[in-house]
Design a protein around this motif. Structure first.
Motif, PDB file in Angstrom:
ATOM      1  N   LEU A  97       0.792  -1.161  -0.073  1.00  0.00           N
ATOM      2  CA  LEU A  97       0.066  -0.013  -0.099  1.00  0.00           C
ATOM      3  C   LEU A  97       0.679   1.628   0.049  1.00  0.00           C
ATOM      4  N   ARG A  98       2.704   1.358   0.107  1.00  0.00           N
ATOM      5  CA  ARG A  98       3.028   2.212  -0.256  1.00  0.00           C
ATOM      6  C   ARG A  98       2.705   2.927   0.961  1.00  0.00           C
ATOM      7  N   THR A  99       2.709   3.062   2.091  1.00  0.00           N
ATOM      8  CA  THR A  99       1.946   3.737   3.742  1.00  0.00           C
ATOM      9  C   THR A  99       3.226   4.447   4.244  1.00  0.00           C
ATOM     10  N   PRO A 100       2.824   5.905   4.533  1.00  0.00           N
ATOM     11  CA  PRO A 100       3.792   6.871   4.971  1.00  0.00           C
ATOM     12  C   PRO A 100       4.730   6.104   6.071  1.00  0.00           C
ATOM     13  N   GLN A 101       6.180   6.604   5.531  1.00  0.00           N
ATOM     14  CA  GLN A 101       6.484   6.404   6.497  1.00  0.00           C
ATOM     15  C   GLN A 101       6.780   5.903   7.926  1.00  0.00           C
ATOM     16  N   HIS A 102       5.967   7.019   8.606  1.00  0.00           N
ATOM     17  CA  HIS A 102       6.087   7.009   9.994  1.00  0.00           C
ATOM     18  C   HIS A 102       4.963   6.363  10.008  1.00  0.00           C
ATOM     19  N   LEU A 103       4.291   5.739   9.622  1.00  0.00           N
ATOM     20  CA  LEU A 103       2.820   4.962  10.114  1.00  0.00           C
ATOM     21  C   LEU A 103       3.141   3.159   9.488  1.00  0.00           C
ATOM     22  N   HIS A 104       4.740   2.875   9.319  1.00  0.00           N
ATOM     23  CA  HIS A 104       4.375   2.023   9.034  1.00  0.00           C
ATOM     24  C   HIS A 104       4.815   0.873  10.560  1.00  0.00           C
TER      25      HIS A 104
END
Length: 432
Positions: A97-104
């Motif tokens: 999903l290419r989640t934003p980095q800070h939400l990984h």
């Protein structure tokens, strides 16, 4: 038992949990404001430092003996598998999903950590007390079920504050920059960039052993890619170092990697109050002299156990109310997209339960698990639970993704009303 009877048996404990959660949500409304931000903060501290440790230690001391601990040896392995499988699926999810980095870290943690504590302590006794329960005598079922749920809660708490906590910590990057949050709840901490940490460690090692050489520069690797590659390499057993492109001996690379991970891991949180309570409870329960001294109607120091148990009884309602209050933030806007929300639900309520069936059935087939149907039911249920409530506490510690966590938890527990009931019904049918 027919499907409808099993469905009703499985539905009752879930409804109890949702009702208490709804009360917590109501108390957090701005017009009521009984469980506002300040009240939740103080109540959360009580749950973390007092109520939950008391509940864990008293339940383990009362229900776990050395013989039962040997009998239940597979449960810690099963719980570890739930965390490993969940985190692996979560890692795949954030990549797809290419989640934003800070939400990984948040997404991986929500997929990995299940509510192995208070939900089981509500569900198992409620199932045992139902007239149509497939587990026989309600008294024996409740005693055994409490032991299973207590051990599950204790082991789950240990893994959450050692494994999941450090995953979120590794990905704990503030949205304003690519920095790893080194905040320690005790001292306010410091913020150290990952690149500066690795460069300082590398330069220090090279200067020590090769002071006459000019160290070659580290290739420009983005901080988020370093975290991803380090995490993925730890899961797949590969030895990746962000400084692997420099010409230094393998021994130095390993030394640098160990230093980096030591900096990332907060060893103090590995000995959280619930972890210490687990050790104390198991020590009392498994040691016959201590058990005779503290546990039982004729024990000389039984007042200590009864007092601890009375304090621990406040843990489940208090924690459930906090979850309901925290879900209020989930009604507000956040950066979590619909794909992430659906993805977490698919992992927790479809992929995890299906894989759990394979794991538990394989364990039964190879004789790793006994014939106790209630024990098998608990092992299966550990794969179908919603996200652990401690995820909200962890995100608050790092001040990363608090509102996003509330959104995921809101949908997670809303879907649990149906998904957990259906899986519980199927598990009851499969083991009865």
């Amino acid at each position: 038992m027919g499907f409808l009877a099993l469905f009703i048996v499985a539905l009752m404990p879930v409804l109890k949990t949702l009702i208490v959660t709804a009360v917590g949500l109501f108390l957090a409304l701005e017009k009521v404001d009984i469980l506002g931000a300040t009240a939740r903060h103080h109540l959360n501290n009580l749950v973390f430092f007092v109520f939950t440790p008391a509940l864990v230690s008293s339940n383990l001391a009362e229900t776990i003996t050395m013989s039962s601990l040997i009998k239940l040896w597979f449960m810690p392995v099963n719980i570890l598998l739930t965390f490993l499988i969940g985190s692996a699926l979560g890692w795949v999810l954030v990549k797809v999903l290419r989640t934003p980095q800070h939400l990984h870290g948040l997404v991986i943690g929500c997929c990995a950590a299940g509510n192995l504590g208070n939900l089981l302590l509500i569900i198992i006794p409620a199932v045992c007390e139902e007239n149509d329960s497939p587990f026989g005598d309600s008294s024996t079922c409740s005693t055994n079920g409490e032991a299973y749920a207590s051990l599950s809660m204790a082991i789950g708490a240990v893994f959450i504050w050692t494994y999941v906590y450090n995953i979120v910590r590794a990905y704990g990057i503030r949205s304003t920059g690519s920095t790893i949050n080194r905040t320690n709840s005790a001292n306010g901490g410091e913020i150290v960039t990952e690149s500066s940490l690795e460069e300082s460690l590398l330069s220090k090692d090279i200067e020590t052993d090769h002071s006459h050489d000019t160290p070659q520069p580290i290739d420009s690797i983005e901080n988020d890619e370093k975290v991803d590659l380090l995490f993925s390499s730890s899961m797949h057993g590969t030895n990746f170092s962000a400084s692997s492109c420099t010409r230094v001996p393998m021994r130095k690379k390993i030394k640098q990697q160990l230093k980096i991970w030591a900096e990332r891991m907060n060893l103090k949180m590995m000995f959280a109050p619930s972890t210490i309570a687990t050790i104390v409870g198991l020590a009392i329960g498994a040691t016959s002299p201590l058990r005779k001294l503290l546990i039982g109607d004729s024990a000389p120091l039984r007042v200590i156990d009864t007092s601890t148990s009375m304090i621990g009884d406040a843990s489940i309602p208090a924690m459930t109310l906090i979850v309901g209050a925290n879900l209020l933030k989930g009604l507000q806007r956040s950066e979590v997209g619909l794909g992430i929300i659906i993805g977490v639900q698919v992992v927790r309520y479809i992929a995890m339960p299906l894989l759990g069936i394979l794991v538990v059935k394989a364990a039964v087939h190879f004789g790793l698990v006994g014939s106790d149907s209630l024990y098998q039911f608990v092992l299966l249920l550990q794969y179908a639970l919603p996200t652990a409530m401690s995820m909200g506490t962890i995100t608050q510690l790092f001040e990363v993704g608090e509102r996003d966590c509330s959104v995921i938890m809101l949908w997670n527990y809303a879907v649990a009303a149906l998904a957990l009931t259906l899986w519980s019904t199927y598990y009851l049918w499969s083991v009865s």
